[in-house]
Design an enzyme around this catalytic site. Structure first.
Site, PDB file in Angstrom:
ATOM      1  N   PRO A  57       0.790  -1.188  -0.058  1.00  0.00           N
ATOM      2  CA  PRO A  57      -0.041  -0.029   0.030  1.00  0.00           C
ATOM      3  C   PRO A  57       0.886   1.328   0.145  1.00  0.00           C
ATOM      4  O   PRO A  57       1.996   1.403   0.661  1.00  0.00           O
ATOM      5  CB  PRO A  57      -0.638   0.017   1.274  1.00  0.00           C
ATOM      6  CG  PRO A  57       0.104  -0.652   2.188  1.00  0.00           C
ATOM      7  CD  PRO A  57       0.987  -1.810   1.285  1.00  0.00           C
TER       8      PRO A  57
ATOM      9  N   ARG B  30      -0.820   4.804  -1.105  1.00  0.00           N
ATOM     10  CA  ARG B  30      -1.876   5.873  -0.782  1.00  0.00           C
ATOM     11  C   ARG B  30      -2.536   5.461   0.289  1.00  0.00           C
ATOM     12  O   ARG B  30      -2.573   6.571   1.300  1.00  0.00           O
ATOM     13  CB  ARG B  30      -2.907   5.888  -1.938  1.00  0.00           C
ATOM     14  CG  ARG B  30      -3.811   6.927  -2.216  1.00  0.00           C
ATOM     15  CD  ARG B  30      -4.911   6.815  -3.045  1.00  0.00           C
ATOM     16  NE  ARG B  30      -4.390   6.282  -4.574  1.00  0.00           N
ATOM     17  CZ  ARG B  30      -4.122   7.191  -5.377  1.00  0.00           C
ATOM     18  NH1 ARG B  30      -4.261   8.468  -5.194  1.00  0.00           N
ATOM     19  NH2 ARG B  30      -3.354   6.955  -6.517  1.00  0.00           N
TER      20      ARG B  30
ATOM     21  N   ARG C 222      -1.572  16.231  -9.032  1.00  0.00           N
ATOM     22  CA  ARG C 222      -2.653  15.187  -9.268  1.00  0.00           C
ATOM     23  C   ARG C 222      -3.837  15.761  -9.902  1.00  0.00           C
ATOM     24  O   ARG C 222      -4.191  15.119 -10.751  1.00  0.00           O
ATOM     25  CB  ARG C 222      -2.938  14.551  -7.658  1.00  0.00           C
ATOM     26  CG  ARG C 222      -2.108  13.626  -7.141  1.00  0.00           C
ATOM     27  CD  ARG C 222      -2.341  12.875  -6.036  1.00  0.00           C
ATOM     28  NE  ARG C 222      -3.220  11.792  -6.646  1.00  0.00           N
ATOM     29  CZ  ARG C 222      -4.698  11.884  -6.351  1.00  0.00           C
ATOM     30  NH1 ARG C 222      -5.255  12.685  -5.828  1.00  0.00           N
ATOM     31  NH2 ARG C 222      -5.193  10.717  -6.927  1.00  0.00           N
TER      32      ARG C 222
ATOM     33  N   TYR D   2      -4.276  13.895 -13.285  1.00  0.00           N
ATOM     34  CA  TYR D   2      -5.372  12.680 -13.261  1.00  0.00           C
ATOM     35  C   TYR D   2      -6.761  13.480 -13.262  1.00  0.00           C
ATOM     36  O   TYR D   2      -7.524  12.782 -12.896  1.00  0.00           O
ATOM     37  CB  TYR D   2      -5.136  11.911 -11.995  1.00  0.00           C
ATOM     38  CG  TYR D   2      -3.911  11.161 -11.567  1.00  0.00           C
ATOM     39  CD1 TYR D   2      -3.153  10.503 -12.674  1.00  0.00           C
ATOM     40  CD2 TYR D   2      -3.352  11.339 -10.617  1.00  0.00           C
ATOM     41  CE1 TYR D   2      -1.833   9.895 -12.563  1.00  0.00           C
ATOM     42  CE2 TYR D   2      -2.181  10.766  -9.937  1.00  0.00           C
ATOM     43  CZ  TYR D   2      -1.430   9.872 -11.383  1.00  0.00           C
ATOM     44  OH  TYR D   2      -0.259   9.444 -11.068  1.00  0.00           O
TER      45      TYR D   2
ATOM     46  N   CYS E 123       2.509  29.003 -15.097  1.00  0.00           N
ATOM     47  CA  CYS E 123       1.705  29.501 -16.443  1.00  0.00           C
ATOM     48  C   CYS E 123       1.391  28.140 -17.113  1.00  0.00           C
ATOM     49  O   CYS E 123       2.184  27.894 -18.142  1.00  0.00           O
ATOM     50  CB  CYS E 123       2.762  30.408 -17.048  1.00  0.00           C
ATOM     51  SG  CYS E 123       3.305  31.603 -16.132  1.00  0.00           S
TER      52      CYS E 123
HETATM   53  C1  LIG Z   1       2.426   2.384  -6.994  1.00  0.00           C
HETATM   54  C2  LIG Z   1       2.639   1.120  -6.702  1.00  0.00           C
HETATM   55  C3  LIG Z   1       2.078   0.735  -5.447  1.00  0.00           C
HETATM   56  C4  LIG Z   1       1.089   1.424  -4.550  1.00  0.00           C
HETATM   57  O1  LIG Z   1      -0.022   1.952  -5.194  1.00  0.00           O
HETATM   58  P1  LIG Z   1      -1.211   2.725  -3.977  1.00  0.00           P
HETATM   59  O2  LIG Z   1      -2.271   2.890  -5.029  1.00  0.00           O
HETATM   60  O3  LIG Z   1      -0.487   4.022  -3.710  1.00  0.00           O
HETATM   61  O4  LIG Z   1      -1.150   1.781  -3.052  1.00  0.00           O
HETATM   62  C5  LIG Z   1       2.234  -0.448  -4.846  1.00  0.00           C
HETATM   63  N1  LIG Z   1       2.863  -1.657  -5.947  1.00  0.00           N
HETATM   64  C6  LIG Z   1       3.411  -1.075  -7.077  1.00  0.00           C
HETATM   65  C7  LIG Z   1       4.224  -1.984  -7.736  1.00  0.00           C
HETATM   66  C8  LIG Z   1       3.329   0.287  -7.484  1.00  0.00           C
HETATM   67  O5  LIG Z   1       3.951   0.800  -8.768  1.00  0.00           O
END
Ligand SMILES: *Cc1c(COP(=O)(O)O)cnc(C)c1O
Length: 429
Positions: free
Chosen positions: A289, A291, A327, A331, A357
């Site tokens: 994890p 995020r 972000r 996104y 800008c």
């Molecule tokens: C970015 C990434 C994560 C983490 O993703 P989250 O959405 O932030 O939990 C885990 N494993 C790999 C291989 C990633 O590239």
């Protein structure tokens, strides 16, 4: 749950006033809550306790040394995607034996670094990369290179096309159908040691179904690989989604416990969708994890510089820009924006924009926010993940300071950049 809340109308991070921090350290300013990160780490471990997972925090979400060090002390491992991130984990006191090294484009130098530090495994994203790792290991190291293949299960997930990773339209992983034969070939290579198998299907996933579908698809393959090669672990990646809308209100309720806090996945639902399938594998389970651990644990505090109206819109121009928090521009991500002081009466439909800008330098479009004056501060919520770590110096803008709050204490964990830092290494002639 998170520990940002109003006290007497004003926003606090744990016991510390955000206005007070902005007075002391200036704006834009990233503020993180250590208690929130610990809560999330422990909550996740608790929800999945039936499989006793090793959590490998995805460093790219927020790679500040103090955050890494906090997680290392909680017992976390790390998921790194570059030599630089691996060096950060070392600096922060993390254990390399709990580090997995991912990424589609590892260089020879990075492979050597991973071998030297003794990472738990390289997560291999292509057959060519596997051969390269074997070659570098054969040339340099006395021991075998530990590897796990990243399997692309071809399952669609993720809130946005740019954060979906587990389909054949993405560059990540090895196609499901090719995995068995590649493991067989790897199993005969004395320079390699087969440790596990990995997947990661996307980010900001807010339903249990994609996780369940991917794990279910993987289980027979994982069992076969375990039998043939004695693999130790199955790493199910990261991607657990968090609350972005109504993030402040949901802090009090403990958003991961209910669906009230809309759109995020309650931890129990995540656990229920994977634990029953994983339990009878009798393998070590790894999670990655990013995020989930840090996203709701950070805010970006910014100050209002100007207001202006065009015939069509009201703009509030703030001192943070897309270089500080990318972000929304990258996104179209939603971040709740809240006054740091007591909210005034009513709402005004507003575009909150930065000074950069670019027309894309917008934090929200036509959103009803409480009226503001020059000098007021706004907090952009849920900015702890992919915030500072994606920041840049575009427009020669020094990056913000970062503060870590723990209880009533606040500590600078990164000083504000100075303009002169930005041309270090450049040559006039
Ligand atoms: C970015 C990434 C994560 C983490 O993703 P989250 O959405 O932030 O939990 C885990 N494993 C790999 C291989 C990633 O590239």
């Amino acid at each position: 749950m998170h520990r940002f809340q109003r006290k007497g109308g004003k926003l606090y991070a744990e016991g510390v006033s955000l206005n007070g921090l902005a007075d002391r350290f200036g704006t834009p300013l990233y503020v993180y809550s250590a208690g929130t990160i610990s809560d999330h780490y422990r909550g996740l471990r608790q929800a999945l306790r039936a499989v006793d997972p090793l959590i490998c925090y995805s460093v790219k979400a927020n790679s500040n040394l103090a955050i890494l060090s906090l997680l290392a002390r909680l017992g976390s491992g790390f998921d790194v995607v570059s030599g630089g991130e691996l060096e950060r984990v070392q600096q922060a006191g993390g254990q390399s034996a709990k580090c997995v090294f991912a990424g589609v484009g590892k260089t020879d130098e990075e492979i050597e670094l991973g071998l030297r530090y003794g990472v738990k495994a390289f997560h291999v994203e292509s057959e060519e990369e596997m051969d390269r790792i074997a070659m570098v290991a054969g040339r340099k190291a006395r021991r075998r290179a530990p590897i796990a293949l990243r399997v692309n299960p071809d399952i669609a997930a993720g809130g946005h096309a740019k954060i979906t990773t587990g389909t054949y339209a993405n560059k990540f992983g090895i196609p499901f159908e090719e995995v068995v034969s590649i493991y067989r070939r790897a199993g005969k290579d004395r320079r390699l040691c087969l440790r596990g198998v990995q997947m990661h299907i996307g980010s900001q996933i807010t339903q249990g179904a994609p996780f369940r579908a991917a794990v279910r698809k993987m289980i027979p393959l994982v069992k076969q690989l375990k039998k043939e090669h004695g693999l130790e672990y199955f790493d199910i990646g990261g991607g657990v989604g968090i609350v972005y809308e109504d993030a402040l209100a949901s802090g009090r309720q403990g958003w991961w416990k209910t669906r009230q806090a809309q759109k995020a996945i309650p931890l129990s639902e995540y656990a229920d969708s994977v634990v029953p399938l994983l339990k009878d594998l009798k393998m070590k389970i790894l999670l990655e994890p990013g995020r989930f651990l840090v996203g709701n644990a950070g805010v970006l505090v910014t100050e209002v510089l100007y207001r202006k109206r065009t015939g069509r819109k009201n703009f509030v121009i703030v001192d943070a820009g897309m270089n500080d928090l990318l972000r929304p521009a990258l996104y179209e991500a939603y971040h709740q924006i809240e006054p740091v002081g007591s909210p005034r009466k009513g709402t005004v439909s507003t575009d909150v924009v930065g000074p950069v800008c670019e027309s894309g330098d917008v934090f929200c479009h036509d959103r009803g926010i409480s009226p503001v004056d020059r000098g007021d501060r706004l907090a952009i919520l849920s900015a702890g993940a992919y915030g500072f770590s994606m920041s840049s110096n575009y427009n020669t803008r020094p990056r913000p300071a970062e503060i870590l709050v723990q209880g009533n204490r606040a500590r600078v964990i990164r000083t504000r950049e100075k303009v002169a830092d930005l041309w270090r290494g450049e040559k006039k002639s």
